[in-house]
Design an enzyme around this catalytic site. Structure first.
Site, PDB file in Angstrom:
ATOM      1  N   GLY A 140       0.829  -1.204   0.000  1.00 30.60           N
ATOM      2  CA  GLY A 140       0.000   0.000   0.000  1.00 30.60           C
ATOM      3  C   GLY A 140       0.858   1.247   0.000  1.00 30.60           C
ATOM      4  O   GLY A 140       2.015   1.232  -0.431  1.00 30.60           O
ATOM      5  N   SER A 141       0.304   2.332   0.511  1.00 28.46           N
ATOM      6  CA  SER A 141       0.989   3.615   0.484  1.00 28.46           C
ATOM      7  C   SER A 141       2.114   3.668   1.513  1.00 28.46           C
ATOM      8  O   SER A 141       2.110   2.933   2.504  1.00 28.46           O
ATOM      9  CB  SER A 141      -0.002   4.750   0.764  1.00 28.46           C
ATOM     10  OG  SER A 141      -0.439   4.716   2.114  1.00 28.46           O
ATOM     11  N   GLY A 182       2.025   2.329   5.333  1.00 26.96           N
ATOM     12  CA  GLY A 182       3.049   1.329   5.595  1.00 26.96           C
ATOM     13  C   GLY A 182       3.940   1.694   6.773  1.00 26.96           C
ATOM     14  O   GLY A 182       4.353   0.828   7.555  1.00 26.96           O
ATOM     15  N   GLU A 215       5.762  -3.448   0.925  1.00 27.70           N
ATOM     16  CA  GLU A 215       5.865  -3.069  -0.488  1.00 27.70           C
ATOM     17  C   GLU A 215       5.056  -1.794  -0.655  1.00 27.70           C
ATOM     18  O   GLU A 215       3.836  -1.815  -0.771  1.00 27.70           O
ATOM     19  CB  GLU A 215       5.319  -4.184  -1.388  1.00 27.70           C
ATOM     20  CG  GLU A 215       6.095  -5.488  -1.327  1.00 27.70           C
ATOM     21  CD  GLU A 215       7.455  -5.419  -1.994  1.00 27.70           C
ATOM     22  OE1 GLU A 215       7.802  -4.344  -2.537  1.00 27.70           O
ATOM     23  OE2 GLU A 215       8.174  -6.432  -1.971  1.00 27.70           O
TER      24      GLU A 215
END
Length: 529
Positions: A261-262, A266, A283
């Site tokens: 995600g963002s 994160g 990620e």
């Protein structure tokens, strides 16, 4: 075709959500078992007693389903069920687990077309990309099967007589996977296939806006498990918003959280998991650059840039956000790129149609963000819109692919990941300056250089070249293969998924010393008598 809901019994009522199809525009939904003659609440045993959310097709803007989400207690119950299933799953020999994962891959092959269509319907990517995404899951299953017979351990020379010094890898237990809307199957596949052969069970929170894809995928996997006498709760699915994700992240029974995600979210995930001494695999955002050197093959570079910039309507973490062009080829390259973009506009349409090359953004929020960004670039930041910049007047969430020049590289809007088909143009006169621009953002996921110079290549891939996790030469920033590890550096999170040694994330290392003699010597020759 597989049947998704009707007359299905599950080992746990907490593996799925309950939903109601309200708009039956696509005949293949019936093949998937996602529709009934009289739409209503289905008979299967389902979890989920939270609020009802809507699944909306990006190509039409219409509601295709209503999904009842999970509440935090149901999430905790799902973790409990996964925890109970773990001893049975982990006790199977790794090749046996691999055989079951092989069957999952075969079942995905059997349902490749309808599952790909569902990805296109609910996420919005064009059908060839939907097929490619499901194929990624199939490929990683194949990879995991081989891995199941190759999981290594080590034996080292001991300095002590009659001692053996070894390393052994053991599964963690329950793995929490939180995935994003733009790859609603593939990212889960990377995690689940590897985690399963390593001996872990999984609790998956799919994206809130692609619940049907998550349900269909989980149904395929649980069907294979149950045919092999394995409880379906080895892979559990929960659906919901931030409160569902937070419940997984904060549960100490989940030793690893894999989050896609963002960067902002994160970072919060990492802090919460670190507080309880858990492990995290992140990620996060990408702000990827494609460099075109003076000696590059321009036609090939343009083709690569078009897919990297507008593929999935710019909604990939590996999408090219910045084009860094040598001054001597800038105008020629930009002219060719604009011409290619014009041909893209002729291929806009329903992502399920064979001729469509460019589909919609995922939702109205993405369209609104696109409008804000193009307005800021043009009016507030002094940028020049070289191409595009407008919403397309048609049903669904369509916008024009956009090229913008004239902005400083350190502008806040350039430094921020844009999840839309917007690319910024920059001009340089040397590879050193281009590398500096590439590295001059917080994110460090993917990067590309087009050149014919072997000197440029080795400077680019060396310690003073790209600082990204993915460093490409003469290919675009998108399109990673499953055989190598996928992930990035800096604010991209540092995680690695898929191939290479990414399997280590899902296991714990034990250093083992065995004394098989009759004496008790100490290391380093220490005497304690």
């Amino acid at each position: 075709m597989f049947r998704l809901l009707s007359n299905i019994s599950y080992a746990s009522e907490l593996q799925m959500t309950r939903y109601l199809v309200t708009d039956l525009n696509y005949g293949f939904l019936k093949q998937l078992g996602l529709t009934t003659e009289n739409p209503g609440l289905y008979d299967g045993r389902w979890g989920g007693s939270g609020k009802v959310i809507e699944s909306i097709s990006p190509s039409t803007g219409k509601v295709i389903a209503k999904v009842r989400t999970s509440i935090p207690q149901e999430v905790r119950n799902a973790i409990t069920e996964a925890h109970k299933a773990w001893p049975q799953w982990a006790s199977l020999p790794a090749p046996t687990r691999g055989e079951i994962v092989r069957q999952i891959g075969d079942e995905l092959r059997n349902n490749l077309k309808p599952l790909s269509q569902l990805v296109s319907l609910e996420m919005g990517k064009i059908l060839p990309e939907g097929i490619g995404e499901v194929q990624e899951f199939i490929d990683i299953c194949d990879y995991a099967v081989g891995l199941s017979r190759m999981l290594p351990g080590s034996m080292f020379p001991s300095e002590r007589k009659n001692h053996a010094l070894m390393e052994k890898w053991n599964p963690l237990g329950v793995v929490g996977v939180i995935s994003a809307f733009n790859f609603p199957i593939a990212v889960y596949g990377w995690n689940s296939a590897i985690a399963m052969v390593c001996g872990n069970t999984i609790v998956w929170k799919g994206a809130l806006t692609t619940p049907l894809v998550s349900i269909a995928t989980t149904k395929i996997i649980t069907g294979v498990l149950e045919r092999n006498g394995i409880p379906g709760s080895v892979v559990s699915l929960v659906t919901g918003g931030p409160e569902v994700g937070e419940t997984i992240v904060e549960d100490t029974r989940v030793p690893l959280i894999s989050f896609t995600g963002s960067t902002n979210v994160g970072k919060e995930v990492a802090l919460k998991v670190q507080e309880r001494f858990g492990k995290f695999l992140l990620e996060l955002g990408g702000n990827n650059a494609l460099i075109v050197a003076q000696d590059a093959e321009l036609e090939m570079a343009v083709r690569a840039a078009v897919f990297s910039c507008v593929g999935t309507a710019g909604q990939r973490c590996t999408t090219t956000r910045r084009l860094i062009l040598h001054s001597k080829i800038k105008n020629e390259f930009l002219g060719k790129l604009k011409k290619a973009y014009e041909s893209i506009l002729e291929r806009i349409g329903d992502p399920l149609e064979n001729n469509t090359l460019y589909g919609p953004l995922h939702n109205q929020h993405a369209v609104d963000e696109y409008k804000v960004i193009t307005y800021r670039n043009k009016i507030l930041c002094g940028g020049k819109i070289e191409f595009g910049g407008k919403q397309i007047e048609r049903p669904g969430f369509y916008v024009e692919p956009t090229i913008i020049s004239g902005l400083p590289a350190d502008a806040k809007i350039v430094q921020t990941e844009t999840f839309a088909p917007i690319v910024y143009i920059f001009e340089t006169n040397s590879l050193e300056d281009a590398v500096a621009l590439n590295n001059g953002v917080q994110q460090g996921l993917s990067s590309s250089l087009f050149t014919k110079s072997i000197e440029n290549v080795f400077r680019w891939i060396g310690p003073h070249g790209s600082d990204c996790g993915i460093v490409n030469v003469n290919i675009g920033t998108s399109g990673a293969e499953i055989g190598a590890a996928f992930g990035g550096e800096k604010a991209t999170g540092g995680g690695r998924e898929s191939g290479s040694d990414a399997w280590k994330h899902y296991m714990r290392r034990a250093t083992i010393t065995i004394n098989y003699g009759n004496d008790l010597p100490l290391a380093q020759g220490i005497k304690f008598e």
